[in-house]
Design an enzyme around this catalytic site. Structure first.
Site, mmCIF file in Angstrom:
data_model
loop_
_atom_site.group_PDB
_atom_site.id
_atom_site.type_symbol
_atom_site.label_atom_id
_atom_site.label_comp_id
_atom_site.label_asym_id
_atom_site.label_seq_id
_atom_site.Cartn_x
_atom_site.Cartn_y
_atom_site.Cartn_z
ATOM 1 N N LYS A 149 -45.320 -19.688 11.660
ATOM 2 C CA LYS A 149 -44.555 -21.348 10.834
ATOM 3 C C LYS A 149 -42.815 -21.518 10.989
ATOM 4 O O LYS A 149 -42.818 -20.410 9.773
ATOM 5 C CB LYS A 149 -45.817 -21.766 10.388
ATOM 6 C CG LYS A 149 -45.642 -23.167 10.203
ATOM 7 C CD LYS A 149 -45.966 -23.502 8.759
ATOM 8 C CE LYS A 149 -45.071 -24.797 8.127
ATOM 9 N NZ LYS A 149 -45.580 -25.500 7.247
ATOM 10 N N GLY A 206 -44.956 -31.934 -0.306
ATOM 11 C CA GLY A 206 -45.568 -31.868 -1.303
ATOM 12 C C GLY A 206 -45.340 -33.128 -2.072
ATOM 13 O O GLY A 206 -45.910 -33.755 -3.877
ATOM 14 N N ALA A 238 -47.964 -31.095 5.878
ATOM 15 C CA ALA A 238 -47.035 -31.830 4.709
ATOM 16 C C ALA A 238 -47.019 -32.982 4.848
ATOM 17 O O ALA A 238 -47.009 -34.222 5.735
ATOM 18 C CB ALA A 238 -45.759 -31.549 5.135
ATOM 19 N N GLY A 239 -46.802 -33.441 3.153
ATOM 20 C CA GLY A 239 -47.565 -34.995 3.045
ATOM 21 C C GLY A 239 -48.480 -35.609 3.015
ATOM 22 O O GLY A 239 -48.455 -36.378 2.316
ATOM 23 N N ASN A 270 -51.497 -28.235 1.316
ATOM 24 C CA ASN A 270 -51.093 -26.967 0.490
ATOM 25 C C ASN A 270 -51.675 -28.035 -0.536
ATOM 26 O O ASN A 270 -52.559 -26.884 -1.435
ATOM 27 C CB ASN A 270 -50.220 -26.001 0.590
ATOM 28 C CG ASN A 270 -50.338 -24.712 -0.523
ATOM 29 O OD1 ASN A 270 -51.296 -25.144 -1.149
ATOM 30 N ND2 ASN A 270 -49.719 -24.131 0.419
ATOM 31 N N THR A 271 -50.582 -28.516 -1.072
ATOM 32 C CA THR A 271 -50.260 -29.477 -2.207
ATOM 33 C C THR A 271 -51.145 -29.968 -2.822
ATOM 34 O O THR A 271 -52.150 -30.169 -4.006
ATOM 35 C CB THR A 271 -49.141 -29.846 -2.959
ATOM 36 O OG1 THR A 271 -48.201 -29.042 -1.811
ATOM 37 C CG2 THR A 271 -48.973 -30.088 -4.207
#
Lengths: 365, 270
Positions: B106, B167, B193-194, B215-216
């Site tokens: 990635k 994040g 992301a986001g 993830n976050t």
């Protein structure tokens, strides 16, 4: 074992747990021999690199509920132990302060929400405005909001480790530096040969990894700086979207700033990236830190099981206590109480549900 | 490549390889490895991303943690998070190929330190080089159509456009641009992301995106495994809805129950 027996006990590992247990067992009248693979005056232990915070509320935000319960024991035990060590001045219960820069104030809101959720009841902290932050810590600049966690504390950990060693020697404890050991039931093996004991306590932290297939080291990096231009009375935790760092004041104008948390067992010196992050966080607390002098760059491995909680293992003639992760000074009192209860043959071992339970997946690996 | 059959007629296919889950999970920021393992299980994911930049990978010092990831049975997708130039990213990709014996990467090249926005120029340069070297590159990119076309031309067989900066939890910030990517590109697109809420993941899937990487939002939830389960269901629901075909929005109300034949006194007068 019964309380009246006098045993020959070996403690492997002279970090925080090893020293506390050796000291307490000597006071119970046992003959104690303490071994460490490194130096005793500047030990290579996580406890030496640590900042010495006792912050049950703030640490529970990133940990489990039981960390809070065990941490409360620490708030009682430390002042009592430090008095017994004739060093009450090493204990500072001035609370701790959590701040975020104006652009990151969401982080403070999130922290507060996590805190309420983790502790299960609101309270334990007081929200501060700019004037409130200034009143508590005039050395800080540019913060519009903060949280004051009044019950939290910090201690002068290096002085404490020295004081414990002195007490161990005064009580007749036998100390061996630079003596890596194999810890076995009823036996310690060093380069010099094997020696039998009634009981062996394995408190080697990451050094005990060969005995624990799931124990790992988590790299933590710290900066130690000196300046007389800034004064702080209590630990300050800076919430930032990417870094969550703290600064802890130490005697003589010293400050410890930490700590990174990297899933690696790399013991090499601090990286430039980490050094930049720690140093910039420090200068944003107060520009006056810019002329502080860097005294030391610390790197150590925090011993951790897979749940990042401590566990105590026992077999005939061998007790192991390990996995205090980033909570050494916060959780050591509860772990010490637990191990002492075991050795003293007391029926009730505190926090047995967590500490006596096997570390997760330890038997499967 | 797995043979597609009826049971797996909706597999996610990346570089010719089929994956049953459309949920990719990152492995940073969890309170403990055990909590992470529970989240992985609850997510039911097939692929995990992992960052190497700060672990001194050349020394193999991250082995204890990598072992935990291997035990999950998921395919490991090393990333180049933290790299700020094409050269740095390429070097780390080469290292990760040796460490994990995998051609998958990635690819992240960060262009801005504050919002961690991908550097499109460095990204394209690194993607070209790594594709030439035989890597299966999944580039983390912005939602810029021309950049995505160039990455496609460079040989990327899947792209990972952002929903919002890493994040931030802001969801799909630019639906128009993302919609354009979906219409114009014929490769799997994974929103990376986001995302902060399951509804946002469902929305991405309803728009026809092929997967979601999180993830976050999971790791920083108070109960990560529960949040992973919530996202897993949202991702499945969004995918189902996309396959079922969403109705077009209309200006005029159209009752779902026929009103013909109703007595007058049902029209509002008391």
């Amino acid at each position: 074992m019964t309380a009246s027996s006098r045993y020959r006990i070996a403690v492997a590992g002279a970090g925080l747990l090893g020293r506390l247990l050796a000291w307490q067992l000597l006071r119970d009248g046992h003959a104690v021999t303490l071994y460490d693979a490194g130096d005793l005056d500047t030990p290579p232990a996580a406890a030496w690199a640590a900042a010495g915070m006792v912050a049950p509320l703030a640490e529970t935000v990133v940990g489990e509920r039981c960390v809070y319960a065990m941490g409360r024991v620490a708030l009682e035990r430390w002042p009592q132990w430090l008095t017994e060590l004739a060093a009450p001045q090493l204990w500072h219960q001035q609370g701790s302060l959590v701040v975020a820069h104006p652009q990151d104030e969401n982080e403070l809101t999130q922290f507060r929400r996590d805190l309420d959720d983790a502790i299960g009841e609101p309270g334990g902290y007081r929200a501060l405005d700019a004037a409130g932050v200034q009143a508590l810590e005039p050395g800080l600049t540019g913060f519009r909001q903060g949280l004051f966690l009044a019950a939290e504390a910090h201690l002068d950990n290096r002085e404490l480790l020295g004081r414990l060693l002195a007490a161990i020697r005064e009580l007749g404890g036998e100390c061996h530096a630079h003596a890596p050991v194999e810890a076995r039931p009823g036996e310690i093996e060093t380069d010099a040969g094997r020696r039998a004991f009634d009981l062996v306590l394995d408190c080697r932290g990451h050094g005990a990894r060969p005995r624990h297939p799931t124990l790992r080291g988590v790299r933590g990096e710290t900066l130690h700086v000196h300046t007389d231009e800034v004064a702080l009375s209590r630990p300050v935790r800076l919430m930032h979207p990417r870094y969550q760092l703290y600064v802890v004041p130490k005697p003589g104008g010293r400050f410890v700033i930490g700590a990174t948390s990297i899933e690696s067992e790399d013991r090499s010196p601090i990286s430039l990236q980490s050094s930049l992050e720690l140093a910039s966080a420090l200068t944003t607390l107060s520009p006056a830190f810019a002329e502080a002098r860097i005294l030391e760059q610390g790197v150590n491995l925090r011993p951790a099981f897979r749940d990042n909680l401590p566990h105590v293992t026992r077999e005939d003639g061998l007790i192991g206590a390990n996995g205090l992760f980033r909570h050494g000074y916060l959780l050591a009192p509860a772990v010490v109480d637990h191990v002492l209860a075991e050795i003293r043959g007391e029926g009730q071992r505190p926090f047995a549900a967590v500490l006596s339970a096997a570390a997760p997946q330890e038997s499967l690996s | 490549m797995n043979t597609l059959n009826d049971a797996h007629d909706d597999a996610l296919v990346l570089y010719g390889e089929a994956f049953t889950s459309r949920f990719l999970l990152g492995t940073a920021l969890y309170p403990s490895p055990m909590v992470m393992q529970e989240a992985i299980a609850a997510a039911g994911c097939d692929m995990l991303t992992l960052g190497l930049r700060r672990q001194n990978p050349a020394g193999g010092d991250g082995e204890a943690f990598w072992q935990i990831l291997r035990e999950s049975g998921c395919r490991l997708l090393p990333n180049t998070a933290g790299c700020r130039s094409a050269r740095e990213a390429i070097t780390l990709a080469e290292m990760s190929r040796e460490l994990f014996d995998t051609p998958w990467i990635k690819l992240e090249v960060i262009g801005d330190d504050y919002n961690l926005q991908p550097d499109p120029f460095g990204l394209l340069e690194a993607a070209r080089e790594l594709i030439d070297q035989g890597f299966k590159v999944l580039p983390y990119c912005t939602d810029d159509l021309v950049l995505c076309q160039r990455l496609r031309e460079a040989g990327c067989q899947a792209l990972m456009p952002w929903g919002a900066p890493i994040g931030t939890g802001r969801g799909l910030m630019n639906r128009y641009a993302l919609g354009t990517l979906r219409e114009r590109l014929d490769v799997p697109l994974i929103i990376d992301a986001g995302l902060g809420a399951p509804s946002q993941a469902a929305e991405a899937m309803e728009m026809g995106f092929d997967g979601v990487l999180l993830n976050t939002a999971v790791a920083r939830a108070r109960r990560p495994a529960q949040m992973a389960a919530a996202f897993a269901r949202a991702i499945e629901a969004g995918r189902e809805a996309f396959r079922a075909g969403l109705m077009e929005r209309r200006q005029t109300a159209s009752p779902s129950t026929p009103t013909l034949g109703q007595p007058f006194w049902h029209t509002g007068q008391q």
